[in-house]
Design an enzyme around this catalytic site. Structure first.
Site, PDB file in Angstrom:
ATOM      1  N   HIS A  17      10.255-102.042  -7.142  1.00  0.00           N
ATOM      2  CA  HIS A  17       9.665-102.423  -8.432  1.00  0.00           C
ATOM      3  C   HIS A  17      10.126-101.471  -9.530  1.00  0.00           C
ATOM      4  O   HIS A  17      10.488-101.896 -10.640  1.00  0.00           O
ATOM      5  CB  HIS A  17       8.130-102.372  -8.378  1.00  0.00           C
ATOM      6  CG  HIS A  17       7.495-103.362  -7.473  1.00  0.00           C
ATOM      7  ND1 HIS A  17       6.525-103.017  -6.558  1.00  0.00           N
ATOM      8  CD2 HIS A  17       7.668-104.708  -7.345  1.00  0.00           C
ATOM      9  CE1 HIS A  17       6.121-104.090  -5.906  1.00  0.00           C
ATOM     10  NE2 HIS A  17       6.808-105.131  -6.361  1.00  0.00           N
ATOM     11  N   LYS A  41      -4.537-113.308  -2.687  1.00  0.00           N
ATOM     12  CA  LYS A  41      -3.713-112.454  -1.833  1.00  0.00           C
ATOM     13  C   LYS A  41      -4.535-111.347  -1.177  1.00  0.00           C
ATOM     14  O   LYS A  41      -4.043-110.673  -0.289  1.00  0.00           O
ATOM     15  CB  LYS A  41      -2.574-111.823  -2.636  1.00  0.00           C
ATOM     16  CG  LYS A  41      -1.386-112.738  -2.847  1.00  0.00           C
ATOM     17  CD  LYS A  41      -0.218-111.947  -3.388  1.00  0.00           C
ATOM     18  CE  LYS A  41       1.035-112.792  -3.469  1.00  0.00           C
ATOM     19  NZ  LYS A  41       2.175-112.027  -3.983  1.00  0.00           N
ATOM     20  N   ARG A  95      15.479-110.225  -4.025  1.00  0.00           N
ATOM     21  CA  ARG A  95      15.938-109.418  -2.894  1.00  0.00           C
ATOM     22  C   ARG A  95      16.874-110.203  -1.990  1.00  0.00           C
ATOM     23  O   ARG A  95      17.792-109.646  -1.416  1.00  0.00           O
ATOM     24  CB  ARG A  95      14.749-108.932  -2.059  1.00  0.00           C
ATOM     25  CG  ARG A  95      13.859-107.958  -2.779  1.00  0.00           C
ATOM     26  CD  ARG A  95      12.642-107.683  -1.962  1.00  0.00           C
ATOM     27  NE  ARG A  95      11.914-108.948  -1.796  1.00  0.00           N
ATOM     28  CZ  ARG A  95      10.675-109.050  -1.366  1.00  0.00           C
ATOM     29  NH1 ARG A  95      10.015-107.997  -1.025  1.00  0.00           N
ATOM     30  NH2 ARG A  95      10.087-110.218  -1.270  1.00  0.00           N
ATOM     31  N   SER A 133       6.189-105.138  -0.590  1.00  0.00           N
ATOM     32  CA  SER A 133       4.866-104.505  -0.552  1.00  0.00           C
ATOM     33  C   SER A 133       4.125-104.831   0.740  1.00  0.00           C
ATOM     34  O   SER A 133       3.465-103.965   1.324  1.00  0.00           O
ATOM     35  CB  SER A 133       4.032-104.935  -1.761  1.00  0.00           C
ATOM     36  OG  SER A 133       4.581-104.430  -2.949  1.00  0.00           O
TER      37      SER A 133
END
Length: 166
Positions: A17, A41, A95, A133
């Site tokens: 990040h 989440k 990514r 994460s």
């Protein structure tokens, strides 16, 4: 003034990040880090903790670049958040190909909602492509060393959250 919005949950903020934030600062005059509330989440860190992490870690980037960086919590549509903060650009990090497929759909939906906001993709640095994460939290939960994946100040916070205090 060109305002960019970099949205995410940032649970926790990773070095990946931070790389995207630094690089996005080359593109905009103000960068708003949209910290998604995202109750669905079930974040490990509270909204306040995630905002604080962003503010603390981005302070030195503001000093180095002169780009104002603001942490902005949001729980509405991304395109509405962009309008709320005056962003003309949404910054997204990619990514892998799997990221692209999801992001491609999001861009299409956001453009259907408003064609006033562009989306810019920044490819993750090769050194950060595997960092997610979710995986960082799992490594921390299992007692692994996450120091390669998160800024130094976040390592003890993460260990404390998962019960592996340093």
């Amino acid at each position: 003034m060109r305002i960019g919005l970099y949205p995410g949950t940032f649970d926790p903020l990773t070095v990946g990040h931070m790389d995207i934030i630094r690089r996005a600062c080359r593109l905009v005059d103000r960068l708003v880090i949209g910290v998604a509330i995202n109750h669905g989440k079930g974040p490990l860190f509270s909204l306040e903790e995630r905002v604080e992490m962003v503010e603390n870690e981005c302070g030195p980037i503001t000093e180095a670049t002169g780009v104002e960086i603001i942490a902005h919590p949001f729980d509405n549509l991304l395109i509405d958040c962009a309008k709320d903060v005056g962003a003309s650009v949404i910054v997204r990090g990619l990514r892998a190909v799997a990221d692209f497929e999801y992001e491609f759909q999001m861009v299409g939906m956001n453009r259907a909602l408003s064609d006033d906001v562009e989306t810019v993709f920044l490819m993750a640095d090769a050194n950060h492509q595997a960092i997610a994460s979710k995986l960082v939290k799992e490594i921390a939960r299992l007692g692994g060393d996450v120091s390669k994946f998160v800024p130094p100040a976040i390592v003890p916070k993460l260990a404390e959250k998962v019960g592996n205090g340093t």
